[in-house]
Design a protein around this motif. Structure first.
Motif, mmCIF file in Angstrom:
data_model
loop_
_atom_site.group_PDB
_atom_site.id
_atom_site.type_symbol
_atom_site.label_atom_id
_atom_site.label_comp_id
_atom_site.label_asym_id
_atom_site.label_seq_id
_atom_site.Cartn_x
_atom_site.Cartn_y
_atom_site.Cartn_z
ATOM 1 N N MET A 1 2.303 -21.394 -2.253
ATOM 2 C CA MET A 1 1.777 -20.090 -2.578
ATOM 3 C C MET A 1 2.555 -19.542 -3.776
ATOM 4 N N HIS A 2 1.840 -18.895 -4.660
ATOM 5 C CA HIS A 2 2.488 -18.277 -5.813
ATOM 6 C C HIS A 2 3.265 -17.038 -5.378
ATOM 7 N N LYS A 3 4.363 -16.789 -6.059
ATOM 8 C CA LYS A 3 5.240 -15.679 -5.700
ATOM 9 C C LYS A 3 4.497 -14.344 -5.735
ATOM 10 N N GLN A 4 3.711 -14.098 -6.777
ATOM 11 C CA GLN A 4 3.016 -12.817 -6.899
ATOM 12 C C GLN A 4 2.039 -12.612 -5.753
ATOM 13 N N ARG A 5 1.342 -13.673 -5.346
ATOM 14 C CA ARG A 5 0.398 -13.544 -4.229
ATOM 15 C C ARG A 5 1.140 -13.261 -2.923
ATOM 16 N N ALA A 6 2.269 -13.893 -2.722
ATOM 17 C CA ALA A 6 3.074 -13.651 -1.527
ATOM 18 C C ALA A 6 3.544 -12.198 -1.482
ATOM 19 N N ILE A 7 3.938 -11.660 -2.631
ATOM 20 C CA ILE A 7 4.352 -10.259 -2.701
ATOM 21 C C ILE A 7 3.182 -9.340 -2.352
ATOM 22 N N ASN B 1 -4.411 -13.948 6.432
ATOM 23 C CA ASN B 1 -4.270 -15.213 7.135
ATOM 24 C C ASN B 1 -3.361 -16.148 6.349
ATOM 25 N N VAL B 2 -2.124 -16.263 6.813
ATOM 26 C CA VAL B 2 -1.116 -17.116 6.183
ATOM 27 C C VAL B 2 -0.535 -18.009 7.268
ATOM 28 N N SER B 3 -0.276 -19.275 6.909
ATOM 29 C CA SER B 3 0.334 -20.170 7.888
ATOM 30 C C SER B 3 1.527 -20.900 7.287
ATOM 31 N N TYR B 4 2.416 -21.307 8.182
ATOM 32 C CA TYR B 4 3.575 -22.130 7.855
ATOM 33 C C TYR B 4 3.571 -23.284 8.843
ATOM 34 N N GLN B 5 3.424 -24.490 8.328
ATOM 35 C CA GLN B 5 3.354 -25.691 9.163
ATOM 36 C C GLN B 5 2.311 -25.544 10.263
ATOM 37 N N GLY B 6 1.165 -24.969 9.912
ATOM 38 C CA GLY B 6 0.052 -24.834 10.832
ATOM 39 C C GLY B 6 0.122 -23.650 11.781
ATOM 40 N N THR B 7 1.192 -22.863 11.710
ATOM 41 C CA THR B 7 1.369 -21.716 12.589
ATOM 42 C C THR B 7 1.109 -20.422 11.822
ATOM 43 N N PRO B 8 0.258 -19.535 12.342
ATOM 44 C CA PRO B 8 0.029 -18.249 11.674
ATOM 45 C C PRO B 8 1.321 -17.439 11.607
ATOM 46 N N VAL B 9 1.593 -16.879 10.417
ATOM 47 C CA VAL B 9 2.828 -16.131 10.207
ATOM 48 C C VAL B 9 2.563 -14.829 9.464
ATOM 49 N N LEU C 1 8.261 -20.676 -0.645
ATOM 50 C CA LEU C 1 6.907 -20.152 -0.860
ATOM 51 C C LEU C 1 5.888 -21.282 -0.921
ATOM 52 N N GLU C 2 6.314 -22.442 -1.400
ATOM 53 C CA GLU C 2 5.417 -23.597 -1.501
ATOM 54 C C GLU C 2 4.928 -24.069 -0.138
ATOM 55 N N SER C 3 5.648 -23.733 0.920
ATOM 56 C CA SER C 3 5.271 -24.187 2.264
ATOM 57 C C SER C 3 4.304 -23.227 2.952
ATOM 58 N N LEU C 4 3.979 -22.103 2.316
ATOM 59 C CA LEU C 4 3.064 -21.124 2.895
ATOM 60 C C LEU C 4 1.649 -21.357 2.374
ATOM 61 N N ILE C 5 0.674 -21.256 3.282
ATOM 62 C CA ILE C 5 -0.726 -21.482 2.924
ATOM 63 C C ILE C 5 -1.550 -20.277 3.353
ATOM 64 N N GLU C 6 -2.335 -19.766 2.408
ATOM 65 C CA GLU C 6 -3.276 -18.691 2.743
ATOM 66 C C GLU C 6 -4.607 -19.347 3.071
ATOM 67 N N TYR C 7 -5.169 -18.982 4.211
ATOM 68 C CA TYR C 7 -6.445 -19.593 4.608
ATOM 69 C C TYR C 7 -7.489 -18.547 4.910
#
Length: 58
Positions: A1-7, A17-25, A52-58
């Motif tokens: 995930m890009h830093k600006q989007r995470a912010i 909807n954000v996940s880390y290793q398949g778990t909603p966070v 941040l690279e390990s976070l996925i927006e779904y």
């Protein structure tokens, strides 16, 4: 995930909807070093600092 989007997600009043290793966070805070402080929606007492690279927006 890009830093600006995470912010944007961490500052948003709406839940995203954000996940880390398949778990909603929840992104609690984005750090300057390319990491974020997160916690699982199921286990809010377990906070982690992750890349941040390990976070996925779904």
């Amino acid at each position: 995930m890009h830093k600006q989007r995470a912010i944007e997600i961490s500052e948003s009043p709406m839940m995203k909807n954000v996940s880390y290793q398949g778990t909603p966070v929840f992104i609690q805070h984005v750090n300057d070093d390319g990491t974020a402080r997160i916690y699982s929606l199921d286990k809010s007492e377990q906070e982690l600092t992750v890349s941040l690279e390990s976070l996925i927006e779904y």
